[in-house]
Motif scaffolding. Structure first.
Motif, mmCIF file in Angstrom:
data_model
loop_
_atom_site.group_PDB
_atom_site.id
_atom_site.type_symbol
_atom_site.label_atom_id
_atom_site.label_comp_id
_atom_site.label_asym_id
_atom_site.label_seq_id
_atom_site.Cartn_x
_atom_site.Cartn_y
_atom_site.Cartn_z
ATOM 1 N N LEU A 136 0.820 -1.204 0.000
ATOM 2 C CA LEU A 136 0.000 0.000 0.000
ATOM 3 C C LEU A 136 0.858 1.259 0.000
ATOM 4 N N ASP A 137 2.086 1.135 -0.502
ATOM 5 C CA ASP A 137 2.951 2.301 -0.590
ATOM 6 C C ASP A 137 2.586 3.128 -1.821
ATOM 7 N N ALA A 138 3.271 4.253 -1.989
ATOM 8 C CA ALA A 138 2.961 5.170 -3.085
ATOM 9 C C ALA A 138 3.088 4.522 -4.464
ATOM 10 N N PRO A 139 4.138 3.730 -4.741
ATOM 11 C CA PRO A 139 4.217 3.092 -6.061
ATOM 12 C C PRO A 139 3.033 2.178 -6.350
ATOM 13 N N ASN A 140 2.626 1.380 -5.364
ATOM 14 C CA ASN A 140 1.504 0.470 -5.579
ATOM 15 C C ASN A 140 0.190 1.217 -5.761
ATOM 16 N N LEU A 141 -0.004 2.293 -5.036
ATOM 17 C CA LEU A 141 -1.223 3.077 -5.210
ATOM 18 C C LEU A 141 -1.253 3.733 -6.589
ATOM 19 N N ALA A 142 -0.097 4.174 -7.074
ATOM 20 C CA ALA A 142 -0.030 4.747 -8.416
ATOM 21 C C ALA A 142 -0.351 3.693 -9.463
ATOM 22 N N ILE A 143 0.188 2.497 -9.296
ATOM 23 C CA ILE A 143 -0.066 1.396 -10.231
ATOM 24 C C ILE A 143 -1.541 1.001 -10.197
ATOM 25 N N LEU A 177 -5.895 6.743 -24.067
ATOM 26 C CA LEU A 177 -4.864 5.996 -23.346
ATOM 27 C C LEU A 177 -3.581 6.813 -23.241
ATOM 28 N N ALA A 178 -3.265 7.590 -24.287
ATOM 29 C CA ALA A 178 -2.102 8.478 -24.219
ATOM 30 C C ALA A 178 -2.310 9.563 -23.173
ATOM 31 N N THR A 179 -3.537 10.063 -23.059
ATOM 32 C CA THR A 179 -3.847 11.063 -22.035
ATOM 33 C C THR A 179 -3.684 10.471 -20.637
ATOM 34 N N LEU A 180 -4.161 9.234 -20.453
ATOM 35 C CA LEU A 180 -4.001 8.567 -19.161
ATOM 36 C C LEU A 180 -2.525 8.357 -18.823
ATOM 37 N N ALA A 181 -1.734 8.004 -19.826
ATOM 38 C CA ALA A 181 -0.299 7.812 -19.589
ATOM 39 C C ALA A 181 0.343 9.101 -19.095
ATOM 40 N N ALA A 182 -0.009 10.226 -19.732
ATOM 41 C CA ALA A 182 0.549 11.511 -19.307
ATOM 42 C C ALA A 182 0.074 11.881 -17.905
ATOM 43 N N LEU A 183 -1.157 11.509 -17.575
ATOM 44 C CA LEU A 183 -1.707 11.821 -16.261
ATOM 45 C C LEU A 183 -1.022 11.025 -15.158
ATOM 46 N N HIS A 184 -0.771 9.752 -15.420
ATOM 47 C CA HIS A 184 -0.221 8.876 -14.375
ATOM 48 C C HIS A 184 1.309 8.829 -14.362
ATOM 49 N N HIS A 185 1.949 9.269 -15.425
ATOM 50 C CA HIS A 185 3.413 9.167 -15.503
ATOM 51 C C HIS A 185 4.128 9.840 -14.327
ATOM 52 N N PRO A 186 3.706 11.055 -13.924
ATOM 53 C CA PRO A 186 4.423 11.676 -12.796
ATOM 54 C C PRO A 186 4.407 10.824 -11.531
ATOM 55 N N ARG A 187 3.308 10.110 -11.291
ATOM 56 C CA ARG A 187 3.248 9.279 -10.085
ATOM 57 C C ARG A 187 4.065 7.998 -10.242
ATOM 58 N N LEU A 188 4.265 7.562 -11.493
ATOM 59 C CA LEU A 188 5.031 6.337 -11.713
ATOM 60 C C LEU A 188 6.528 6.590 -11.712
ATOM 61 N N GLU A 189 6.935 7.837 -11.893
ATOM 62 C CA GLU A 189 8.356 8.146 -11.906
ATOM 63 C C GLU A 189 8.968 7.790 -10.557
ATOM 64 N N GLY A 190 10.083 7.107 -10.630
ATOM 65 C CA GLY A 190 10.783 6.761 -9.403
ATOM 66 C C GLY A 190 10.285 5.508 -8.729
ATOM 67 N N THR A 191 9.285 4.810 -9.333
ATOM 68 C CA THR A 191 8.824 3.578 -8.703
ATOM 69 C C THR A 191 9.762 2.420 -8.940
ATOM 70 N N ALA A 192 10.548 2.492 -10.021
ATOM 71 C CA ALA A 192 11.518 1.431 -10.270
ATOM 72 C C ALA A 192 12.703 1.602 -9.339
ATOM 73 N N ALA A 193 13.574 0.591 -9.316
ATOM 74 C CA ALA A 193 14.749 0.654 -8.466
ATOM 75 C C ALA A 193 15.627 1.819 -8.873
ATOM 76 N N GLY A 194 16.212 2.500 -7.883
ATOM 77 C CA GLY A 194 17.075 3.620 -8.178
ATOM 78 C C GLY A 194 16.331 4.923 -7.994
ATOM 79 N N PRO A 195 17.054 6.069 -7.966
ATOM 80 C CA PRO A 195 16.417 7.353 -7.730
ATOM 81 C C PRO A 195 15.560 7.779 -8.904
ATOM 82 N N ALA A 196 14.528 8.555 -8.636
ATOM 83 C CA ALA A 196 13.672 9.068 -9.696
ATOM 84 C C ALA A 196 14.442 10.066 -10.534
ATOM 85 N N PRO A 197 14.058 10.211 -11.850
ATOM 86 C CA PRO A 197 14.722 11.205 -12.689
ATOM 87 C C PRO A 197 14.602 12.585 -12.051
#
Length: 235
Positions: A136-143, A177-197
């Motif tokens: 229930l952390d931020a990455p999972n809620l964004a996903i 779907l492209a609009t949704l990607a742009a909407l959710h991308h900021p929340r998905l940034e940094g969810t992978a291993a390593g620091p966010a861009p």
């Protein structure tokens, strides 16, 4: 994507014409040219037959989300469009199933289960792509939010197509779907291993020491300066 198990259009038509409850498995097996036992081995039940293609479509969603070579948002859009194309490519069966769903409450309940399975497939695929464990952390809620919105928007466009059979809706779905990607991308940034861009990088460590050796301030500063110069020019 790979061809999922097809829902038999002739059997769906029989269910529509005679009524879902009034049609027996024996009648369905007869119109499909198979025995009753073969029908049960292949489909399981009348309800399972109506959704016989679902497992294959969900497997295709998993495969598209796991495929390397493009960004996560592109894979999400490709998976959603593949599901949409599956229904458009089987126009007759899709329209017959839609009619059954409107007439049979038990099938509408089964459709809700299908929606949850699609959302789970998208969540699983995005977690795997980003290296995120469930929680229930931020990455999972964004996903979770991204997966739910993709499935909801897809289903809205699919229902509209089933009502009007407007093939131009596919282009509009791709744009949404492209609009949704742009909407959710900021929340998905940094969810992978390593620091966010753009994230701040950690600065150099600072160590404060207290000397009990009797060395004076000048000696301590000289020792610190020598140590720092050694870090700037490693051997």
């Amino acid at each position: 994507m790979d061809q999922p198990v097809a829902v038999p259009e002739t059997a769906l038509r029989l269910l529509v014409e005679r009524g879902f409850d009034a049609t027996s498995v024996d009648q369905l097996a007869e119109v499909l040219g198979m025995s009753r036992s073969t029908f049960f081995r292949r489909y399981g039940s009348k309800e399972d037959m109506v959704f016989a293609d679902m497992d294959g479509v969900i497997e295709a969603v998993h495969a598209i989300l796991a495929a390397p070579g493009r960004g996560l948002e592109d894979r999400v859009a490709a998976a959603a469009l593949a599901v949409f194309d599956h229904h458009l490519g089987r126009r007759g069966a899709s329209l017959l199933r839609f009619r059954l769903l409107r007439e049979v409450p038990a099938l509408r309940d089964r459709e809700l289960v299908s929606t949850h399975r699609y959302e789970r497939a998208f969540r699983h695929g995005m977690r795997a792509a980003l290296g995120v464990e469930p929680g229930l952390d931020a990455p999972n809620l964004a996903i979770t939010a991204y997966a739910a919105s993709v499935v909801a928007v897809h289903n809205a466009f699919l229902r509209s197509w089933l009502t009007a059979q407007d093939d131009g809706l596919r282009t509009r779905l791709a744009a949404e779907l492209a609009t949704l990607a742009a909407l959710h991308h900021p929340r998905l940034e940094g969810t992978a291993a390593g620091p966010a861009p753009g994230a701040a990088q950690p600065g150099p460590a600072v160590v404060v020491t207290v000397s009990t050796s009797g060395a004076g301030t000048d000696e301590v500063l000289a020792a610190v300066r020598e140590a720092l110069e050694g870090q700037d020019h490693p051997a």
